[in-house]
Design an enzyme around this catalytic site. Structure first.
Site, PDB file in Angstrom:
ATOM      1  N   HIS A 246       0.799  -1.223   0.000  1.00 27.41           N
ATOM      2  CA  HIS A 246       0.000   0.000   0.000  1.00 27.41           C
ATOM      3  C   HIS A 246       0.829   1.269   0.000  1.00 27.41           C
ATOM      4  CE1 HIS A 246      -3.500  -2.253  -0.335  1.00 27.41           C
ATOM      5  NE2 HIS A 246      -3.304  -2.910   0.792  1.00 27.41           N
TER       6      HIS A 246
ATOM      7  N   ARG B 243      -0.660   8.614  -8.019  1.00 23.60           N
ATOM      8  CA  ARG B 243      -0.205   9.855  -8.633  1.00 23.60           C
ATOM      9  C   ARG B 243       0.797   9.647  -9.767  1.00 23.60           C
ATOM     10  NH1 ARG B 243      -0.110  15.300  -7.232  1.00 23.60           N
ATOM     11  NH2 ARG B 243      -2.229  14.787  -6.591  1.00 23.60           N
TER      12      ARG B 243
ATOM     13  N   HIS C  84       3.421  -8.011  -3.113  1.00 21.24           N
ATOM     14  CA  HIS C  84       2.603  -8.803  -4.027  1.00 21.24           C
ATOM     15  C   HIS C  84       2.723  -8.207  -5.419  1.00 21.24           C
ATOM     16  CE1 HIS C  84      -1.677 -10.693  -4.748  1.00 21.24           C
ATOM     17  NE2 HIS C  84      -0.822 -11.000  -5.697  1.00 21.24           N
TER      18      HIS C  84
ATOM     19  N   ARG D 191       1.234  -8.184  -8.499  1.00 20.73           N
ATOM     20  CA  ARG D 191      -0.009  -8.628  -9.143  1.00 20.73           C
ATOM     21  C   ARG D 191       0.148  -8.617 -10.646  1.00 20.73           C
ATOM     22  NH1 ARG D 191      -5.129  -8.787  -7.149  1.00 20.73           N
ATOM     23  NH2 ARG D 191      -5.241  -8.819  -4.888  1.00 20.73           N
TER      24      ARG D 191
ATOM     25  N   ARG E  80      -1.069  -3.305 -10.094  1.00 22.15           N
ATOM     26  CA  ARG E  80      -1.816  -2.146  -9.578  1.00 22.15           C
ATOM     27  C   ARG E  80      -1.069  -1.410  -8.476  1.00 22.15           C
ATOM     28  NH1 ARG E  80      -6.707  -5.092  -6.362  1.00 22.15           N
ATOM     29  NH2 ARG E  80      -7.035  -6.038  -8.392  1.00 22.15           N
ATOM     30  N   HIS E  81      -0.146  -2.076  -7.794  1.00 17.90           N
ATOM     31  CA  HIS E  81       0.655  -1.351  -6.786  1.00 17.90           C
ATOM     32  C   HIS E  81       2.149  -1.642  -6.968  1.00 17.90           C
ATOM     33  CE1 HIS E  81      -0.232  -5.117  -4.764  1.00 17.90           C
ATOM     34  NE2 HIS E  81      -1.412  -4.736  -4.281  1.00 17.90           N
TER      35      HIS E  81
ATOM     36  N   GLU F  96       4.633 -12.360  -2.808  1.00 16.35           N
ATOM     37  CA  GLU F  96       3.293 -12.944  -2.990  1.00 16.35           C
ATOM     38  C   GLU F  96       3.005 -12.975  -4.474  1.00 16.35           C
ATOM     39  OE1 GLU F  96      -0.084 -11.095  -1.153  1.00 16.35           O
ATOM     40  OE2 GLU F  96       0.978 -11.068   0.743  1.00 16.35           O
TER      41      GLU F  96
ATOM     42  N   THR G  25      -8.748  -6.856  -2.734  1.00 15.64           N
ATOM     43  CA  THR G  25      -7.600  -7.506  -2.108  1.00 15.64           C
ATOM     44  C   THR G  25      -7.824  -9.010  -2.216  1.00 15.64           C
ATOM     45  OG1 THR G  25      -6.293  -7.673  -0.059  1.00 15.64           O
ATOM     46  CG2 THR G  25      -8.661  -7.366   0.197  1.00 15.64           C
TER      47      THR G  25
ATOM     48  N   GLU H 257       0.284 -20.123   4.887  1.00 12.28           N
ATOM     49  CA  GLU H 257      -0.115 -18.889   5.561  1.00 12.28           C
ATOM     50  C   GLU H 257      -1.626 -18.967   5.735  1.00 12.28           C
ATOM     51  OE1 GLU H 257       1.464 -15.099   4.242  1.00 12.28           O
ATOM     52  OE2 GLU H 257      -0.409 -14.088   4.763  1.00 12.28           O
TER      53      GLU H 257
ATOM     54  N   HIS I  17      -3.751 -11.283   6.923  1.00  9.25           N
ATOM     55  CA  HIS I  17      -4.867 -10.649   6.226  1.00  9.25           C
ATOM     56  C   HIS I  17      -5.850 -10.058   7.228  1.00  9.25           C
ATOM     57  CE1 HIS I  17      -7.505  -9.489   3.023  1.00  9.25           C
ATOM     58  NE2 HIS I  17      -6.614  -9.930   2.177  1.00  9.25           N
ATOM     59  N   GLY I  18      -5.990  -8.747   7.120  1.00 10.32           N
ATOM     60  CA  GLY I  18      -6.984  -8.055   7.947  1.00 10.32           C
ATOM     61  C   GLY I  18      -6.580  -7.901   9.407  1.00 10.32           C
TER      62      GLY I  18
ATOM     63  N   GLY J 240      -0.222  -5.573   6.490  1.00 11.06           N
ATOM     64  CA  GLY J 240      -0.022  -4.450   5.589  1.00 11.06           C
ATOM     65  C   GLY J 240      -0.936  -3.280   5.854  1.00 11.06           C
ATOM     66  N   HIS J 241      -2.203  -3.436   5.505  1.00  8.81           N
ATOM     67  CA  HIS J 241      -3.083  -2.274   5.412  1.00  8.81           C
ATOM     68  C   HIS J 241      -3.224  -1.501   6.721  1.00  8.81           C
ATOM     69  CE1 HIS J 241      -6.770   0.080   4.863  1.00  8.81           C
ATOM     70  NE2 HIS J 241      -6.349   0.153   3.614  1.00  8.81           N
TER      71      HIS J 241
HETATM   72  N1  PXP Z   1      -1.070 -12.111   3.443  1.00 11.55           N
HETATM   73  C1  PXP Z   1      -1.526 -12.234   2.169  1.00 11.55           C
HETATM   74  C2  PXP Z   1      -1.325 -13.539   1.470  1.00 11.55           C
HETATM   75  C3  PXP Z   1      -2.167 -11.160   1.519  1.00 11.55           C
HETATM   76  O1  PXP Z   1      -2.618 -11.301   0.267  1.00 11.55           O
HETATM   77  C4  PXP Z   1      -2.274  -9.924   2.198  1.00 11.55           C
HETATM   78  C5  PXP Z   1      -2.907  -8.758   1.509  1.00 11.55           C
HETATM   79  O2  PXP Z   1      -2.089  -8.316   0.502  1.00 11.55           O
HETATM   80  C6  PXP Z   1      -1.765  -9.837   3.508  1.00 11.55           C
HETATM   81  C7  PXP Z   1      -1.188 -10.944   4.114  1.00 11.55           C
HETATM   82  C8  PXP Z   1      -1.830  -8.568   4.287  1.00 11.55           C
HETATM   83  O3  PXP Z   1      -3.152  -8.237   4.528  1.00 11.55           O
HETATM   84  P1  PXP Z   1      -3.518  -6.811   5.115  1.00 11.55           P
HETATM   85  O4  PXP Z   1      -3.079  -5.798   4.133  1.00 11.55           O
HETATM   86  O5  PXP Z   1      -4.994  -6.889   5.289  1.00 11.55           O
HETATM   87  O6  PXP Z   1      -2.772  -6.688   6.427  1.00 11.55           O
END
Ligand code: PXP
Length: 249
Positions: free
Chosen positions: A13, A21, A50, A52, A56-57, A77, A107, A158, A199-200, A221-222
């Site tokens: 992110h 930008r 990641h 992708r 996109r990022h 990733e 995501t 994971e 994740h999350g 991450g987020h």
């Molecule tokens: N692990 C994996 C495999 C993911 O795809 C992501 C999201 O990119 C994360 C961890 C991190 O998730 P978050 O950004 O929600 O913390």
């Protein structure tokens, strides 16, 4: 053996903000590689990015620069598709985390269907192993998927904590998700797999996750980057590490 839970910092992110930008331009801010170096200084055990298919990022030059500059471990990733597999084999991250990928998703939505794609994933694991790259499989906490993962030769899984994070404010649903994570982690450990999760995750939902045994690393991450906007990245990382220090394995 130390039970210290490691933090893998996902820098996607930082690149999202840059791309908002500077898309298509040779330079731009903020620089995800600079974020990776700051994260390492602040105590991250690894850096996750990641690449992708739609770029996109994170873009290709980020991955090359990360490979050249970080000192911890690079966790790439990636979707199980020929183009990205070739890039990974060229870049040689310490580990790849195989994820499902849909262009329309915001995501990564669900775990990998290892059971339904076993021979492709086993073949990818063996190509990575031959190149000296470890493999992690991003899985929903589903025993069928964990058992399939153990047959592929992957070193890690994971566990996808997204459903737990989403259910967090509903106690009954949250406990169901926690139990699924506990059971999947025990099963994986018993089958000889090492277990990461992600994740999350945020500082609110992390403490309860401590009941999941055998965890080695969390990829975050987020929420970490969201917090960094207000307190700076080193401080945000310290806050997450302080919560993670309560983990007893
Ligand atoms: N692990 C994996 C495999 C993911 O795809 C992501 C999201 O990119 C994360 C961890 C991190 O998730 P978050 O950004 O929600 O913390």
């Amino acid at each position: 053996m130390s039970n210290e839970l490691k933090l893998g910092v996902n820098i996607d992110h930082v690149a999202t903000l840059r791309e908002a930008r500077y898309r298509g331009l040779p330079v731009g801010e903020p620089d995800p590689v600079e974020a990776a170096l700051v994260a390492e200084q602040a105590g991250a055990a690894g850096i996750t990015a990641h690449l992708r298919e739609d770029r996109r990022h994170i873009i290709d030059r980020d991955v090359r620069r990360l490979r050249d500059s970080i000192r911890t471990r690079l966790n790439l990733e990636m979707a199980v598709v020929p183009e990205i597999i070739e890039i990974a084999l060229g870049i040689r991250p310490e580990i790849v985390c195989l994820v499902p990928e849909k262009r329309t998703e915001v995501t990564t939505e669900g775990g990998l269907d290892v059971a339904g794609n076993e021979s492709l994933i086993r073949d990818t694991c063996s190509r990575m192993r031959d190149a000296g790259i470890e493999v992690s499989l991003f899985l929903d906490p589903d025993p069928v998927q964990v058992e399939a993962a153990a047959r592929t030769g992957a070193e890690f899984i994971e566990l996808h904590t997204g459903a737990y994070a989403e259910a967090f404010d509903q106690k009954r649903e949250r406990n169901v998700e926690l139990e699924r994570l506990v059971a999947a982690s025990k099963l994986a450990h018993g089958l000889g797999l090492k277990v990461n999760a992600g994740h999350g995750l945020n500082v609110r939902n992390l403490p309860l996750l401590h009941i999941v045994p055998h965890l080695i690393e969390l990829n975050i991450g987020h929420s970490l980057m969201s917090r960094a906007i207000f307190v700076g990245l080193p401080e945000a990382i310290r806050e997450f590490l302080a919560v993670m220090a309560g983990y007893r394995g």
